[in-house]
Scaffold this motif. Structure first.
Motif, short mmCIF file in Angstrom:
data_model
loop_
_atom_site.label_atom_id
_atom_site.label_comp_id
_atom_site.label_asym_id
_atom_site.label_seq_id
_atom_site.Cartn_x
_atom_site.Cartn_y
_atom_site.Cartn_z
N ASN A 12 0.80 -1.36 -0.18
CA ASN A 12 0.18 0.20 -0.03
C ASN A 12 0.84 1.27 -0.07
OD1 ASN A 12 -2.27 -1.72 0.01
ND2 ASN A 12 -1.96 -1.85 2.38
N PRO A 13 0.31 2.35 -0.09
CA PRO A 13 1.20 3.57 -0.46
C PRO A 13 2.16 4.10 0.89
CG PRO A 13 -1.35 4.19 -0.36
CD PRO A 13 -1.20 2.77 -0.46
N PHE A 14 3.04 4.54 0.34
CA PHE A 14 4.16 5.14 1.50
C PHE A 14 4.06 6.78 1.18
CE2 PHE A 14 8.39 6.68 2.62
CZ PHE A 14 8.11 6.43 3.87
N ILE A 15 3.14 7.27 1.91
CA ILE A 15 3.01 8.85 1.51
C ILE A 15 3.92 9.88 2.45
CG2 ILE A 15 1.44 10.90 1.29
CD1 ILE A 15 0.88 8.71 -0.78
N GLU A 16 4.82 10.47 1.88
CA GLU A 16 5.75 11.35 2.69
C GLU A 16 5.47 12.72 2.68
OE1 GLU A 16 9.76 10.41 1.34
OE2 GLU A 16 10.42 11.99 2.68
N ILE A 17 5.51 13.43 3.60
CA ILE A 17 5.24 14.89 3.70
C ILE A 17 6.28 15.44 4.55
CG2 ILE A 17 3.29 14.79 5.05
CD1 ILE A 17 2.27 17.12 3.65
N ASN A 18 6.86 16.49 3.74
CA ASN A 18 8.01 17.23 4.60
C ASN A 18 7.48 18.54 5.16
OD1 ASN A 18 10.03 18.74 5.44
ND2 ASN A 18 11.50 17.85 4.03
N CYS A 19 7.07 18.30 6.54
CA CYS A 19 6.28 19.80 7.08
C CYS A 19 7.27 20.86 6.97
CB CYS A 19 6.17 19.43 8.52
SG CYS A 19 5.40 17.88 8.64
N ALA A 20 8.56 20.86 6.80
CA ALA A 20 9.38 21.97 6.92
C ALA A 20 9.68 22.68 5.41
CB ALA A 20 10.93 21.44 7.18
N ALA A 21 9.27 21.81 4.22
CA ALA A 21 9.50 22.23 2.91
C ALA A 21 8.08 22.92 2.58
CB ALA A 21 9.88 21.22 2.15
N ILE A 22 7.18 22.75 3.33
CA ILE A 22 5.73 23.33 2.68
C ILE A 22 5.34 24.50 3.55
CG2 ILE A 22 3.34 22.94 2.23
CD1 ILE A 22 4.28 19.84 1.93
N PRO A 23 5.15 25.63 2.79
CA PRO A 23 4.71 26.62 3.71
C PRO A 23 3.58 26.52 4.29
CG PRO A 23 4.81 27.25 1.21
CD PRO A 23 5.06 26.00 1.25
N LEU A 32 0.21 23.72 4.21
CA LEU A 32 0.40 22.45 4.89
C LEU A 32 -0.77 21.97 5.40
CD1 LEU A 32 2.77 20.33 5.51
CD2 LEU A 32 2.75 21.47 7.90
N GLU A 33 -1.77 22.60 5.88
CA GLU A 33 -2.87 22.17 6.38
C GLU A 33 -4.05 21.23 5.13
OE1 GLU A 33 -5.53 24.81 8.09
OE2 GLU A 33 -7.23 23.39 8.40
N SER A 34 -3.80 22.29 3.94
CA SER A 34 -4.60 21.52 2.76
C SER A 34 -3.92 20.27 2.39
CB SER A 34 -4.94 22.44 1.80
OG SER A 34 -3.85 22.96 1.04
N GLU A 35 -2.31 20.25 2.38
CA GLU A 35 -1.55 19.23 1.93
C GLU A 35 -2.00 18.00 2.69
OE1 GLU A 35 0.80 18.43 -0.58
OE2 GLU A 35 -0.03 20.08 -1.46
N LEU A 36 -2.31 17.98 4.12
CA LEU A 36 -2.17 17.07 4.94
C LEU A 36 -3.69 16.40 4.74
CD1 LEU A 36 -0.52 17.87 8.09
CD2 LEU A 36 -0.07 15.84 6.75
N PHE A 37 -4.54 17.56 4.96
CA PHE A 37 -6.23 17.11 5.13
C PHE A 37 -6.96 16.92 3.73
CE2 PHE A 37 -4.61 18.28 9.07
CZ PHE A 37 -4.99 17.28 10.05
N LEU A 60 5.49 11.74 8.36
CA LEU A 60 5.55 13.15 8.48
C LEU A 60 7.07 13.21 8.82
CD1 LEU A 60 2.46 13.56 10.82
CD2 LEU A 60 2.67 14.20 8.40
N ASP A 61 7.56 13.97 7.95
CA ASP A 61 9.04 14.07 7.97
C ASP A 61 9.28 15.83 8.58
OD1 ASP A 61 11.76 13.88 8.10
OD2 ASP A 61 12.24 13.80 5.70
N GLU A 62 10.19 15.86 9.47
CA GLU A 62 10.41 17.34 9.99
C GLU A 62 9.06 17.80 10.88
OE1 GLU A 62 13.44 17.80 9.93
OE2 GLU A 62 14.21 17.41 7.93
N ILE A 63 8.87 16.97 11.65
CA ILE A 63 7.44 17.16 12.23
C ILE A 63 7.60 18.28 13.19
CG2 ILE A 63 8.05 15.60 14.17
CD1 ILE A 63 4.32 15.82 12.72
N GLY A 64 8.68 18.37 13.82
CA GLY A 64 9.12 19.63 14.54
C GLY A 64 8.78 21.12 14.08
#
Ligand SMILES: Nc1ncnc2c1ncn2[C@@H]1O[C@H](COP(=O)(O)OP(=O)(O)OP(=O)(O)O)[C@@H](O)[C@H]1O
Ligand SMILES: [Mg+2]
Length: 466
Positions: A206-217, A221-226, A255-259
């Protein structure tokens, strides 16, 4: 003599003390069988009947070829040559024996064969069992190795003990559904591990979905996530768009760079994780999602919590299983293996045959690697590209690297100067003490210090002692 298992026609006239020799044969621990020149069994001793569990009457007087056609005795009869230490099996009896079979010559003529053998069935069984156990052990070892290194973890290089136990933890976590928080410096392999965990998990198809929280304004980010519904905001797509959480359904969300996530979004994420449901921006219905979560950061989340930049409850929700990647400077023993790994990789890509000079490898061992494995990888890649000789030398390394190394050296030398100044301090103190002790009598002080007069006056001048 009748009870003895002698063949009736045997001639014992030649024996000087027949009864004594018989006693010897009868007392032997090893089984003994004698055949005459025609292969007729003429004698078996009691050890034979005991070891083989057959009555002597069942064998004596019988032809060896009828009883044991595979017997080595027949070969000795044929060749007249001894056969020593032969392992064989008496098929009819299902017994394993080790045999010494020697021809008996009389007046140069082969008159029979004497065979001494030992029943090794028990030993053979034990050794077979041992073999089986060894096979089993090999099998278990293989399984263990497979477990220790699933295919998905094979591209992760390193033998350092701490590193290996970190990998084992990751591998164990991969088999479960547990939420993982990977913390560690930049370039230490957090992405690599997250990928390996997914690929070694039940969700790998099944999918491996990566999102870099630091790379997206932050506002995106909210719309990218939800995700969002059509018309949710100006510029939103007509039919709406699923978010990454939705896309990761049945798979893994990384969720990369979650900090770097804002506190507001952290709250929304926490709610979604707890309820296992999300709502698209502008949407009314909530959507059920089944995700396995892996989060990573190179920031210290505990510090961020203290600074009120990270929600404590989200931290606990993420830190169910924590993995800490190890900086390269703390696993220097892996520098050679990683260097050679990247050297091979990039040499193949560049179709070159470069080798690392010892000098370069030594410098690699000295360097502090703030960018960790990514930095090492980049340096090796650049060196392979620029290398036009057989060996990669210092000149093929980036200027910043060689500068850092020489700065490191100077710093080290500075430290040694500091040590020098410590020695000077101690020296001055010793001279002062000697002068005090000798009531300022310089000759006495010189004797106490065990130095020459000229050295003493030199030091007085140096340390400005009156
Ligand atoms: N043990 C390793 N063996 C082989 N390659 C490695 C290893 N660790 C890291 N790498 C490689 O180093 C590079 C950096 O690794 P990765 O992107 O996983 O680091 P990271 O910890 O996620 O860094 P960042 O915090 O900057 O995102 C990648 O190209 C990765 O393939
Ligand atoms: Mg990363």
């Amino acid at each position: 003599m009748e009870e003895l298992s002698f063949y009736k026609n045997i001639r014992w006239d030649d024996l000087c003390d027949q009864s004594f020799l018989v006693m010897v044969l009868e007392s032997m621990y090893d089984a003994l069988v004698v055949v005459d020149s025609t292969g007729l069994i003429v004698y078996v001793n009691p050890a034979y009947t005991r070891e083989l569990n057959v009555k002597s009457s069942k064998v004596v007087g019988k032809r060896m070829k009828d009883i044991a056609p595979e017997s080595i005795v027949l070969k000795v009869l044929e060749t007249g040559m001894p056969e020593i230490g032969v392992q064989s099996r008496i098929i009819k009896l299902g017994i394993d024996v080790i045999v010494n079979s020697t021809p008996i010559f009389k007046d140069g003529k082969l008159t029979g064969v004497v065979s001494v053998f030992r029943n090794i069935t028990t030993i053979r069984n034990l050794s077979e069992q041992l073999e089986k156990m060894k096979d089993y052990q090999d099998y278990l070892q293989e399984q263990l190795l497979k477990r220790a290194l699933p295919e998905e973890f094979k591209g992760i290089i390193g033998n350092n003990t701490k590193f290996r136990s970190m990998l084992t933890r990751a591998m164990l976590a991969a088999r479960s559904e547990i939420t993982i928080l990977i913390q560690g410096e930049t370039g230490t392999g957090k992405d690599l591990i997250a990928n390996a965990v997914h690929n070694a998990s039940k969700r790998k198809k099944n999918p491996f979905i990566e999102i870099n929280c630091a790379a997206i304004p932050e506002n995106l980010l909210e719309s990218e996530l939800f995700g969002y519904e059509g018309g949710a905001f100006t510029g939103a797509k007509k039919g709406g768009k699923p978010g990454k959480i939705e896309l990761a359904d049945k798979g893994t969300l990384f969720l990369d760079e979650i900090g770097d996530m804002s506190i507001v979004l952290q709250s929304k994420l926490l709610r979604a994780l707890q309820e296992k449901r999300i709502e698209r921006i502008g949407g009314i219905d909530s959507i059920k999602v089944d995700i396995r979560l892996i989060a990573a950061t190179n920031q210290n989340l505990e510090t961020l919590i203290q600074e009120n930049k990270f929600r404590k409850d989200l931290f606990y929700r993420l830190n169910v299983f924590s993995i800490e990647t190890i900086p390269l400077r703390e696993r220097r023993d892996d520098i050679p293996i990683l260097s050679y790994y990247f050297l091979k990789k990039f040499s193949e890509e560049e179709n070159k045959k470069c080798k690392l000079s010892e000098n370069v490898l030594n410098k690699f061992m000295e360097y502090n690697w703030p960018g960790n494995i990514r930095e090492l990888m980049n340096i090796v890649e650049a060196a392979v590209v620029t290398c036009n000789s057989r060996f990669i030398e210092l000149r093929h390394l980036p200027a910043y690297f060689t500068a850092a190394i020489s700065m490191h050296r100077t710093k080290k030398q500075n430290e040694s100067f500091r040590l020098d100044s410590c020695t000077m301090k101690v020296e001055k103190e010793c001279i002062m003490n000697a002068l005090k002790e000798s009531n300022n009598n310089k000759s006495k002080a010189i004797k106490m210090l065990c130095i020459s007069r000229s050295a003493f006056y030199e030091k007085l001048k140096k340390y400005q002692i009156a």
